[in-house]
Write a protein that holds these residues in place. Structure first.
Motif, PDB file in Angstrom:
ATOM      1  N   LYS A   2     -12.073  -0.354   3.145  1.00  0.00           N
ATOM      2  CA  LYS A   2     -10.828  -0.134   2.418  1.00  0.00           C
ATOM      3  C   LYS A   2      -9.701   0.102   3.426  1.00  0.00           C
ATOM      4  O   LYS A   2      -9.867   0.847   4.388  1.00  0.00           O
ATOM      5  CB  LYS A   2     -10.981   1.061   1.482  1.00  0.00           C
ATOM      6  CG  LYS A   2      -9.832   1.210   0.553  1.00  0.00           C
ATOM      7  CD  LYS A   2     -10.179   2.138  -0.573  1.00  0.00           C
ATOM      8  CE  LYS A   2      -8.937   2.297  -1.423  1.00  0.00           C
ATOM      9  NZ  LYS A   2      -9.186   2.157  -2.817  1.00  0.00           N
ATOM     10  N   PHE A   3      -8.574  -0.553   3.176  1.00  0.00           N
ATOM     11  CA  PHE A   3      -7.442  -0.451   4.086  1.00  0.00           C
ATOM     12  C   PHE A   3      -6.260   0.204   3.389  1.00  0.00           C
ATOM     13  O   PHE A   3      -6.030  -0.016   2.200  1.00  0.00           O
ATOM     14  CB  PHE A   3      -7.014  -1.844   4.569  1.00  0.00           C
ATOM     15  CG  PHE A   3      -8.097  -2.561   5.314  1.00  0.00           C
ATOM     16  CD1 PHE A   3      -8.399  -2.223   6.615  1.00  0.00           C
ATOM     17  CD2 PHE A   3      -8.831  -3.566   4.702  1.00  0.00           C
ATOM     18  CE1 PHE A   3      -9.403  -2.870   7.303  1.00  0.00           C
ATOM     19  CE2 PHE A   3      -9.833  -4.216   5.373  1.00  0.00           C
ATOM     20  CZ  PHE A   3     -10.128  -3.865   6.692  1.00  0.00           C
ATOM     21  N   SER A   4      -5.499   0.959   4.176  1.00  0.00           N
ATOM     22  CA  SER A   4      -4.270   1.548   3.643  1.00  0.00           C
ATOM     23  C   SER A   4      -3.225   0.432   3.525  1.00  0.00           C
ATOM     24  O   SER A   4      -3.366  -0.644   4.114  1.00  0.00           O
ATOM     25  CB  SER A   4      -3.753   2.640   4.581  1.00  0.00           C
ATOM     26  OG  SER A   4      -3.292   2.056   5.792  1.00  0.00           O
ATOM     27  N   GLU A   5      -2.180   0.706   2.789  1.00  0.00           N
ATOM     28  CA  GLU A   5      -1.103  -0.283   2.653  1.00  0.00           C
ATOM     29  C   GLU A   5      -0.475  -0.565   4.018  1.00  0.00           C
ATOM     30  O   GLU A   5      -0.113  -1.697   4.318  1.00  0.00           O
ATOM     31  CB  GLU A   5      -0.054   0.191   1.639  1.00  0.00           C
ATOM     32  CG  GLU A   5       1.004  -0.844   1.332  1.00  0.00           C
ATOM     33  CD  GLU A   5       0.454  -2.205   0.901  1.00  0.00           C
ATOM     34  OE1 GLU A   5       1.027  -3.235   1.326  1.00  0.00           O
ATOM     35  OE2 GLU A   5      -0.536  -2.257   0.151  1.00  0.00           O
ATOM     36  N   SER A   6      -0.354   0.442   4.869  1.00  0.00           N
ATOM     37  CA  SER A   6       0.196   0.238   6.215  1.00  0.00           C
ATOM     38  C   SER A   6      -0.683  -0.701   7.028  1.00  0.00           C
ATOM     39  O   SER A   6      -0.182  -1.586   7.720  1.00  0.00           O
ATOM     40  CB  SER A   6       0.327   1.573   6.956  1.00  0.00           C
ATOM     41  OG  SER A   6       1.259   2.401   6.320  1.00  0.00           O
ATOM     42  N   GLU A   7      -1.989  -0.500   6.932  1.00  0.00           N
ATOM     43  CA  GLU A   7      -2.912  -1.384   7.661  1.00  0.00           C
ATOM     44  C   GLU A   7      -2.835  -2.811   7.131  1.00  0.00           C
ATOM     45  O   GLU A   7      -2.874  -3.772   7.900  1.00  0.00           O
ATOM     46  CB  GLU A   7      -4.338  -0.845   7.561  1.00  0.00           C
ATOM     47  CG  GLU A   7      -4.542   0.436   8.339  1.00  0.00           C
ATOM     48  CD  GLU A   7      -5.841   1.147   8.007  1.00  0.00           C
ATOM     49  OE1 GLU A   7      -6.380   1.807   8.912  1.00  0.00           O
ATOM     50  OE2 GLU A   7      -6.302   1.045   6.842  1.00  0.00           O
ATOM     51  N   ARG A   8      -2.688  -2.954   5.831  1.00  0.00           N
ATOM     52  CA  ARG A   8      -2.540  -4.299   5.246  1.00  0.00           C
ATOM     53  C   ARG A   8      -1.265  -4.975   5.759  1.00  0.00           C
ATOM     54  O   ARG A   8      -1.262  -6.158   6.089  1.00  0.00           O
ATOM     55  CB  ARG A   8      -2.522  -4.226   3.719  1.00  0.00           C
ATOM     56  CG  ARG A   8      -3.849  -3.850   3.110  1.00  0.00           C
ATOM     57  CD  ARG A   8      -3.753  -3.753   1.580  1.00  0.00           C
ATOM     58  NE  ARG A   8      -4.939  -3.188   1.008  1.00  0.00           N
ATOM     59  CZ  ARG A   8      -6.097  -3.827   0.877  1.00  0.00           C
ATOM     60  NH1 ARG A   8      -6.217  -5.056   1.284  1.00  0.00           N
ATOM     61  NH2 ARG A   8      -7.138  -3.224   0.346  1.00  0.00           N
ATOM     62  N   ARG A   9      -0.181  -4.225   5.839  1.00  0.00           N
ATOM     63  CA  ARG A   9       1.072  -4.779   6.356  1.00  0.00           C
ATOM     64  C   ARG A   9       0.919  -5.165   7.824  1.00  0.00           C
ATOM     65  O   ARG A   9       1.413  -6.213   8.254  1.00  0.00           O
ATOM     66  CB  ARG A   9       2.224  -3.789   6.161  1.00  0.00           C
ATOM     67  CG  ARG A   9       2.662  -3.664   4.698  1.00  0.00           C
ATOM     68  CD  ARG A   9       3.986  -2.915   4.545  1.00  0.00           C
ATOM     69  NE  ARG A   9       3.994  -1.589   5.147  1.00  0.00           N
ATOM     70  CZ  ARG A   9       3.755  -0.451   4.510  1.00  0.00           C
ATOM     71  NH1 ARG A   9       3.493  -0.460   3.212  1.00  0.00           N
ATOM     72  NH2 ARG A   9       3.792   0.698   5.145  1.00  0.00           N
ATOM     73  N   CYS A  36       1.709   3.320  14.599  1.00  0.00           N
ATOM     74  CA  CYS A  36       1.467   1.878  14.478  1.00  0.00           C
ATOM     75  C   CYS A  36       0.502   1.424  15.570  1.00  0.00           C
ATOM     76  O   CYS A  36      -0.476   0.715  15.301  1.00  0.00           O
ATOM     77  CB  CYS A  36       2.792   1.121  14.569  1.00  0.00           C
ATOM     78  SG  CYS A  36       2.610  -0.652  14.351  1.00  0.00           S
ATOM     79  N   ARG A  39      -3.043   2.596  14.843  1.00  0.00           N
ATOM     80  CA  ARG A  39      -3.696   1.830  13.768  1.00  0.00           C
ATOM     81  C   ARG A  39      -4.125   0.446  14.251  1.00  0.00           C
ATOM     82  O   ARG A  39      -5.206  -0.019  13.906  1.00  0.00           O
ATOM     83  CB  ARG A  39      -2.783   1.734  12.556  1.00  0.00           C
ATOM     84  CG  ARG A  39      -2.663   3.093  11.877  1.00  0.00           C
ATOM     85  CD  ARG A  39      -2.097   2.980  10.516  1.00  0.00           C
ATOM     86  NE  ARG A  39      -1.914   4.331   9.979  1.00  0.00           N
ATOM     87  CZ  ARG A  39      -1.503   4.568   8.773  1.00  0.00           C
ATOM     88  NH1 ARG A  39      -1.234   3.576   7.949  1.00  0.00           N
ATOM     89  NH2 ARG A  39      -1.357   5.805   8.351  1.00  0.00           N
ATOM     90  N   THR A 152      -4.937 -10.003   2.479  1.00  0.00           N
ATOM     91  CA  THR A 152      -5.281  -8.612   2.825  1.00  0.00           C
ATOM     92  C   THR A 152      -5.196  -7.711   1.604  1.00  0.00           C
ATOM     93  O   THR A 152      -4.557  -7.972   0.651  1.00  0.00           O
ATOM     94  CB  THR A 152      -4.335  -8.060   3.904  1.00  0.00           C
ATOM     95  OG1 THR A 152      -2.983  -8.197   3.473  1.00  0.00           O
ATOM     96  CG2 THR A 152      -4.536  -8.803   5.210  1.00  0.00           C
TER      97      THR A 152
END
Length: 152
Positions: A2-9, A36, A39, A152
């Motif tokens: 599972k990825f955070s929205e920041s990681e997806r971006r 950043c 991550r 993503t």
């Protein structure tokens, strides 16, 4: 995973431009530079980001033919399959190889300079790979979509 929205971006941005600096990336994804960077490093360390590469236009290298080659092996023994896969790895013109279900065992994406070059690759090389019983080739007439960006 599972990825955070920041990681997806971050993943979307790096897939579009892997040469983006950390400063630009942080601005683009709405994080400060240190978080950043951490991550991205974590995504690299866990293997989510496996490498960075330049995407090269095959036609500008004179590779005008793309063929999809269905390969049927004579026997599906493990040693034969391993020998076939080693031969695939060594052939530079084979860009992708997938083990498949259905009527054939493997699907290859092969690039070549022209049809004569492809004939040489298929008849003098691929057909002589260990265990190959038969191949069937289909040629790409037009690339409709070619993406390296995963959802993503």
């Amino acid at each position: 995973m599972k990825f955070s929205e920041s990681e997806r971006r971050i993943l979307r941005a790096l897939q579009q431009n892997g040469r983006t600096s950390n400063v630009e990336l942080a601005q683009k994804v709405g994080l400060s530079e240190s978080p950043c960077f951490r991550r991205v490093k974590q995504l690299e360390d866990t293997g989510v980001i496996s490498s960075y590469a330049a995407i090269v236009d095959q036609r500008k290298l004179g590779l005008d033919v793309t063929a999809f080659v269905q390969v049927t092996l004579d026997q599906r023994s493990e040693p034969d399959t391993e020998a076939f896969l080693r031969a695939v790895e060594l052939e530079d013109n084979i860009m992708e190889c997938y083990a498949t279900s259905g009527d054939y065992d493997f699907l290859l994406r092969v690039v070549a300079k022209n049809i004569d070059d492809f004939a040489d690759i298929s008849m003098r090389r691929i057909l002589k790979f260990p265990g190959v019983k038969n191949i069937v080739s289909t040629f790409s007439l037009q690339t409709v979509k070619l993406s390296h960006v995963l959802p993503t």
